[in-house]
Design a protein around this motif. Structure first.
Motif, short mmCIF file in Angstrom:
data_model
loop_
_atom_site.label_atom_id
_atom_site.label_comp_id
_atom_site.label_asym_id
_atom_site.label_seq_id
_atom_site.Cartn_x
_atom_site.Cartn_y
_atom_site.Cartn_z
N THR A 97 -18.71 21.81 52.83
CA THR A 97 -20.09 21.97 53.30
C THR A 97 -20.93 22.61 52.21
O THR A 97 -20.39 23.24 51.29
N THR B 230 -24.85 24.74 51.91
CA THR B 230 -26.06 25.25 52.53
C THR B 230 -27.17 25.17 51.51
O THR B 230 -27.10 25.80 50.46
N SER C 264 -31.15 25.65 50.39
CA SER C 264 -32.19 26.63 50.69
C SER C 264 -33.37 26.42 49.76
O SER C 264 -33.20 26.28 48.55
N ALA D 125 -28.91 18.82 49.01
CA ALA D 125 -27.59 18.50 49.56
C ALA D 125 -27.03 17.25 48.89
O ALA D 125 -25.83 17.19 48.59
N SER E 60 -26.74 21.59 60.89
CA SER E 60 -27.55 22.64 61.49
C SER E 60 -29.02 22.22 61.44
O SER E 60 -29.38 21.29 60.72
N GLU F 57 -33.68 26.84 55.26
CA GLU F 57 -32.26 26.72 54.99
C GLU F 57 -31.63 25.73 55.98
O GLU F 57 -32.00 25.71 57.16
N GLN F 58 -30.69 24.92 55.48
CA GLN F 58 -29.98 23.97 56.34
C GLN F 58 -28.59 23.73 55.78
O GLN F 58 -28.40 23.65 54.57
N LYS F 59 -27.62 23.58 56.68
CA LYS F 59 -26.23 23.35 56.29
C LYS F 59 -25.90 21.86 56.46
O LYS F 59 -26.28 21.23 57.44
#
Length: 102
Positions: A44, A46, A48, A71, A87, A93-95
């Motif tokens: 994964t 994250t 930002s 990503a 998420s 921020e996103q995962k």
């Protein structure tokens, strides 16, 4: 003193895209709600970015595009060809999960 020049500067900075797509990242697929159980997990990441510039809230779509680009860039580095958001976006921020499917 007029605040107009400051407002123009902040508005122009808030609309800028600061995240550039790396070579190869454009071929990384974004899977929304897909079944990726046949794919190999590559971990994964994250992502930002700034969601505010001073007191100005940046455009939600622009923030989402930059997070996705970050990503996708990370996926290339990890040997993945597919990403999937895991998420919601919160405070810039996103995962994302990364997979190798091909």
């Amino acid at each position: 003193m007029s605040r107009l020049p400051l407002l123009v500067l902040v508005a122009s900075l808030a609309s800028c895209t600061w995240v550039k797509m790396d070579e190869g990242a454009s071929s990384v697929r974004v899977a929304e709600g897909s079944d990726l159980s046949a794919c190999e997990s590559k971990g994964t990441v994250t992502a930002s970015v700034k969601s505010k510039v001073g007191f100005y809230e940046r455009n939600d779509l622009k923030v989402a595009e930059e997070l996705e680009t970050m990503a996708r860039n990370s996926a290339v580095d990890a040997g993945a060809d597919t990403i999937q958001p895991v998420s919601e976006i919160a405070d810039g921020e996103q995962k994302f999960a990364m997979y190798r499917c091909r």
